[in-house]
Each structure stands twice: as C-alpha cells, then as structure tokens.
Design a protein around this motif. Structure first.
Motif, PDB file in Angstrom:
ATOM      1  N   ALA A 204      28.253   6.174 -17.172  1.00  0.00           N
ATOM      2  CA  ALA A 204      27.062   5.907 -16.352  1.00  0.00           C
ATOM      3  C   ALA A 204      25.765   6.164 -17.124  1.00  0.00           C
ATOM      4  O   ALA A 204      24.850   5.327 -17.088  1.00  0.00           O
ATOM      5  CB  ALA A 204      27.111   6.733 -15.069  1.00  0.00           C
ATOM      6  N   PRO A 205      25.617   7.299 -17.845  1.00  0.00           N
ATOM      7  CA  PRO A 205      24.379   7.495 -18.610  1.00  0.00           C
ATOM      8  C   PRO A 205      24.135   6.384 -19.623  1.00  0.00           C
ATOM      9  O   PRO A 205      22.991   5.924 -19.790  1.00  0.00           O
ATOM     10  CB  PRO A 205      24.615   8.840 -19.310  1.00  0.00           C
ATOM     11  N   TYR A 206      25.212   5.921 -20.299  1.00  0.00           N
ATOM     12  CA  TYR A 206      25.048   4.858 -21.288  1.00  0.00           C
ATOM     13  C   TYR A 206      24.617   3.549 -20.618  1.00  0.00           C
ATOM     14  O   TYR A 206      23.685   2.879 -21.084  1.00  0.00           O
ATOM     15  CB  TYR A 206      26.362   4.653 -22.052  1.00  0.00           C
ATOM     16  N   LEU A 207      25.302   3.179 -19.527  1.00  0.00           N
ATOM     17  CA  LEU A 207      24.979   1.925 -18.848  1.00  0.00           C
ATOM     18  C   LEU A 207      23.565   1.941 -18.268  1.00  0.00           C
ATOM     19  O   LEU A 207      22.850   0.929 -18.337  1.00  0.00           O
ATOM     20  CB  LEU A 207      25.999   1.653 -17.740  1.00  0.00           C
ATOM     21  N   MET A 208      23.163   3.082 -17.692  1.00  0.00           N
ATOM     22  CA  MET A 208      21.823   3.162 -17.118  1.00  0.00           C
ATOM     23  C   MET A 208      20.754   3.083 -18.205  1.00  0.00           C
ATOM     24  O   MET A 208      19.705   2.442 -18.020  1.00  0.00           O
ATOM     25  CB  MET A 208      21.679   4.445 -16.308  1.00  0.00           C
ATOM     26  N   HIS A 209      21.007   3.711 -19.348  1.00  0.00           N
ATOM     27  CA  HIS A 209      20.058   3.630 -20.468  1.00  0.00           C
ATOM     28  C   HIS A 209      19.991   2.198 -20.997  1.00  0.00           C
ATOM     29  O   HIS A 209      18.909   1.690 -21.311  1.00  0.00           O
ATOM     30  CB  HIS A 209      20.492   4.591 -21.572  1.00  0.00           C
ATOM     31  N   LEU A 210      21.161   1.542 -21.065  1.00  0.00           N
ATOM     32  CA  LEU A 210      21.197   0.156 -21.526  1.00  0.00           C
ATOM     33  C   LEU A 210      20.430  -0.757 -20.584  1.00  0.00           C
ATOM     34  O   LEU A 210      19.713  -1.667 -21.022  1.00  0.00           O
ATOM     35  CB  LEU A 210      22.661  -0.298 -21.628  1.00  0.00           C
ATOM     36  N   SER A 211      20.554  -0.525 -19.294  1.00  0.00           N
ATOM     37  CA  SER A 211      19.896  -1.396 -18.315  1.00  0.00           C
ATOM     38  C   SER A 211      18.377  -1.341 -18.431  1.00  0.00           C
ATOM     39  O   SER A 211      17.696  -2.337 -18.185  1.00  0.00           O
ATOM     40  CB  SER A 211      20.317  -0.997 -16.894  1.00  0.00           C
ATOM     41  N   GLU A 212      17.849  -0.177 -18.825  1.00  0.00           N
ATOM     42  CA  GLU A 212      16.398  -0.031 -18.952  1.00  0.00           C
ATOM     43  C   GLU A 212      15.851  -0.917 -20.072  1.00  0.00           C
ATOM     44  O   GLU A 212      14.677  -1.309 -20.050  1.00  0.00           O
ATOM     45  CB  GLU A 212      16.043   1.432 -19.201  1.00  0.00           C
ATOM     46  N   ARG A 213      16.691  -1.255 -21.017  1.00  0.00           N
ATOM     47  CA  ARG A 213      16.251  -2.059 -22.160  1.00  0.00           C
ATOM     48  C   ARG A 213      16.360  -3.558 -21.883  1.00  0.00           C
ATOM     49  O   ARG A 213      15.928  -4.377 -22.700  1.00  0.00           O
ATOM     50  CB  ARG A 213      17.089  -1.693 -23.387  1.00  0.00           C
TER      51      ARG A 213
END
Length: 393
Positions: A204-213
């Motif tokens: 989840a932390p990785y996907l949420m960080h990716l989504s911000e980009r």
C-alpha cells in the motif's frame, strides 16, 4: 433508466430520515433502515431488491468498512486482539446453544435447530461501525475490540457454515454447486492474512506513493479505491466477507501520508450515494409473509438474537478485564446480523431445512435484530466518557 428514479427516491428519503433521526437523538442509520422497510415489500413495495440496488449496496458496505479501517488504529487493534478473539468465541457459543435449544423446544428438528443457531452466530459489524463513527468511538479500546472480534467472528462463521454444509451432505442433503473443503478454505484465509500484512507493510505505501506521481486527476483517491475494491474481492474469493477485506484495505492506506486527504474524498462519495443504499437494502429484505402464524417464534428469537450476543460477547469482554460498562458497549456492538446470516438462511432454505414460512421468519428476525442493534449501542455509548482516544472505563 428507471433505476435513476429509484436511486433519487432513496437518497431524498434517507436524507430526510437521517435528519429526523438526528433531531430525535436516534442514530441516523435507524432512519435509513426504516426507509428500506417502508419502501420495500414489507409495506409500500415501491422498491425491490434487484441486481442494481444490491450492487450499490455491496459497494456501500465496502466503502463504509474502508472508512472504518481508515479511522482505525492498528496498534490498538493488535493490543486488543486477544480479548477480541475471546469476545468473538463466546459471542458465537451463546447464540448457537441458546437459540438452537429454543428452536428445538419450539418444535424444530435437532438439525434444523442447530442450523438456526448457526444462522445467528455471525455478526455484521458494518452497522455498528456507522454508529461508532457517528459517536467518535472507533478509536476507543471498546471500538478496537468490536472491530477485532468482527474479524474473528467472520472466520468462525465461515468454519461453522462449512461444517453445516458437510453435516447436510452426510445426511444425504446435497447443496447446489460444489463446496470447497474446509481445510482448503482455512489455508486460503491464512494466505489472505499473510498478504494483508504485506499490503500494510509494503504494498500500500508503494502504490500510494506511485499514484501521487501519476498525472491524473484524483490519482491518489483512485489508487485507494483500487486497493479497497481489490481487497474486498480477494476476501470474498477466500470465503470471508468483502467488508473484512475493505476494512484491512482502509487500515493499510491509513498507514500512509494520504490518510486525511482520502477521508475527505472517499467519505463524501460513500455518504452521498452508496452507503445510504446499503442501509436501505437491509430494510428491503423484510417481508411480512406468514407474520401472524410465526409471531411467537419471531419475538422469542429476536429477543434471543439480541440477548445472546449482549451476554455472550459482554461476558467475553468481562473475562478479558473490561468493566461492566465497556462490556455492555462491546456486547451491543456485536448484536447486528447481516450478510452471513442471510447467506446461511438461504442455504438452509435451498436444502429444504427451512420451509417458506420458517425462512421468512428467520429473515425477519435478522432484520429486527439489525434495526435494534444501533439503538442499543447508542444507549450504551451515551454513558461512555468522551475526549480520550483510548477509553479505560
């Protein structure tokens, strides 16, 4: 397009009913449940529980539990994991034993009586979550125990349902469709919870960080909904309630820097459309078929549905060191029944264990217990101290 008119009617009436309920000091979900009863087959029969209403309701309960997870404290949930298991276990034993014995005394066969006990063993915590959110009690020790117990209760419910299906098969009663072996179901659920840990810790932390980009409007909110719906879908595949998967998805996303943003974006989406339809759908399940001839058993089982969870779960909480007041809050928070009870009743109906009138009576008892649950929980919460994130009363 006719569904748009139905949806419009539901939203107008649930908004008015929620407003009236709040002014009367009653949980808003009560008004929404009553809208479903009035609009549905029980009274006016203007709205039926068709595929579109059911779909919106399913999304509503998923979003509601996602929001519950988003507001939950994982450390608090882990801290009260042991009492949650004790509460869930005692809260299953009491309904199975007492409601089963009462049904047998009323004239049902031993197998039918056991099945009725299993129907009322499972809790649907979705409605309790709505009340806990309304009274800002999700992050209390009582709220954490209720949520943890709901997860354990769901697993126990799946085990009991699998055992009942096996018992029916041993009696020569064949169910439609193939049922997976209990060992396989449990193994799948173990894999699910291992995957949930990985989701909270890394995915989840990785996907949420990716989504911000991503250069897409509301990309963070979209990614959170992908995680929410995906977890609900996987939970359903392994035999758990989709609401449980959505709850853990909310916990996973809550441990990222985007928690506040998502609460502001997802909550209006849920409350504006899907969540009211979920509460209305509960009321739409109610019918008054064979009400008079089954009135006695309906009243008795409704009382027992409330009392067995109140005493069973409350006793489990008391044995775990909670005070009488906290135990009462936990007991009332576990009273509501829902999808697992409805599914189990349907299986009994298909197997010929519950005739048309008995099946209608069981559905009515589930609905009545679900309507009474938020009222009882609200009364218990009124006596709780406020202002502290972790209550010790």
């Amino acid at each position: 397009m006719a569904f748009l008119g139905t949806l419009c009617l539901i939203l107008i009436l649930t908004t008015l009913a929620g407003n009236l309920s709040n002014r009367l000091g009653v949980p808003a979900v009560i008004g929404e449940l009553l809208v479903g009863i009035v609009l549905g087959p029980a009274l006016l029969n203007w709205v039926q529980l068709n595929s579109l209403v059911s779909l919106f309701a399913d999304i509503g309960v998923v979003i509601l539990m996602f929001l519950g997870g988003l507001e939950s404290n994982l450390q608090l949930l882990m801290k009260y994991l042991r009492p949650a298991i004790v509460v869930a276990t005692s809260g299953v034993i009491f309904p199975v034993a007492l409601m089963g014995l009462t049904s047998w005394w009323w004239g049902f066969t031993p197998l039918e009586s056991l099945f009725i006990g299993v129907i009322f063993s499972a809790t649907s915590v979705s409605i309790s979550v709505a009340v806990l959110k309304e009274y800002h009690a999700l992050t209390t020790r009582e709220g954490a125990t209720i949520l943890g117990a709901a997860v354990a209760d769901d697993i126990i419910g799946v085990i009991l349902l699998s055992l009942m299906i096996s018992l029916l098969a041993s009696q020569g009663i064949q169910m439609a469709g193939s049922q997976p072996a209990l060992a396989l179901v449990l193994m799948e659920q173990v894999v699910f919870f291992v995957g949930t840990y990985a989701l909270v810790k890394w995915i989840a932390p990785y996907l949420m960080h990716l989504s911000e980009r991503l250069v897409v409007p509301s990309s963070v909110t979209i990614m959170s909904m992908v995680i929410c719906l995906g977890m609900a879908w996987i939970a359903d595949i392994v035999g758990l309630s989709g609401a449980i998967g959505a709850f853990f998805a909310g916990i996973a996303v809550a441990h990222t820097p985007y928690r506040a943003v998502l609460a502001d974006h997802v909550e209006p989406l849920g409350n504006a459309i899907f969540i009211p339809v979920f509460f209305v759908s509960v009321g739409l399940n109610m019918t008054l078929d064979h009400l008079v001839e089954n009135l006695g058993i309906i009243v008795i089982l409704t009382v027992l549905a409330c009392v067995t969870k109140l005493i069973g779960c409350g006793l489990g909480a008391r044995l775990s060191g909670f005070s009488n007041l906290s135990s009462t809050v936990i007991g009332t928070g576990m009273i509501a029944r829902g999808e697992m009870g409805l599914i189990t009743a349907q299986i009994g109906h298909e197997a010929g264990l519950l005739g048309g009138s008995d099946y209608s009576a069981m559905i009515l008892v589930i609905i009545l217990a679900t309507v009474l649950a938020p009222l009882l929980l609200k009364q218990a919460l009124k006596h709780m101290p406020t202002g502290r994130p972790e209550q010790a009363v």
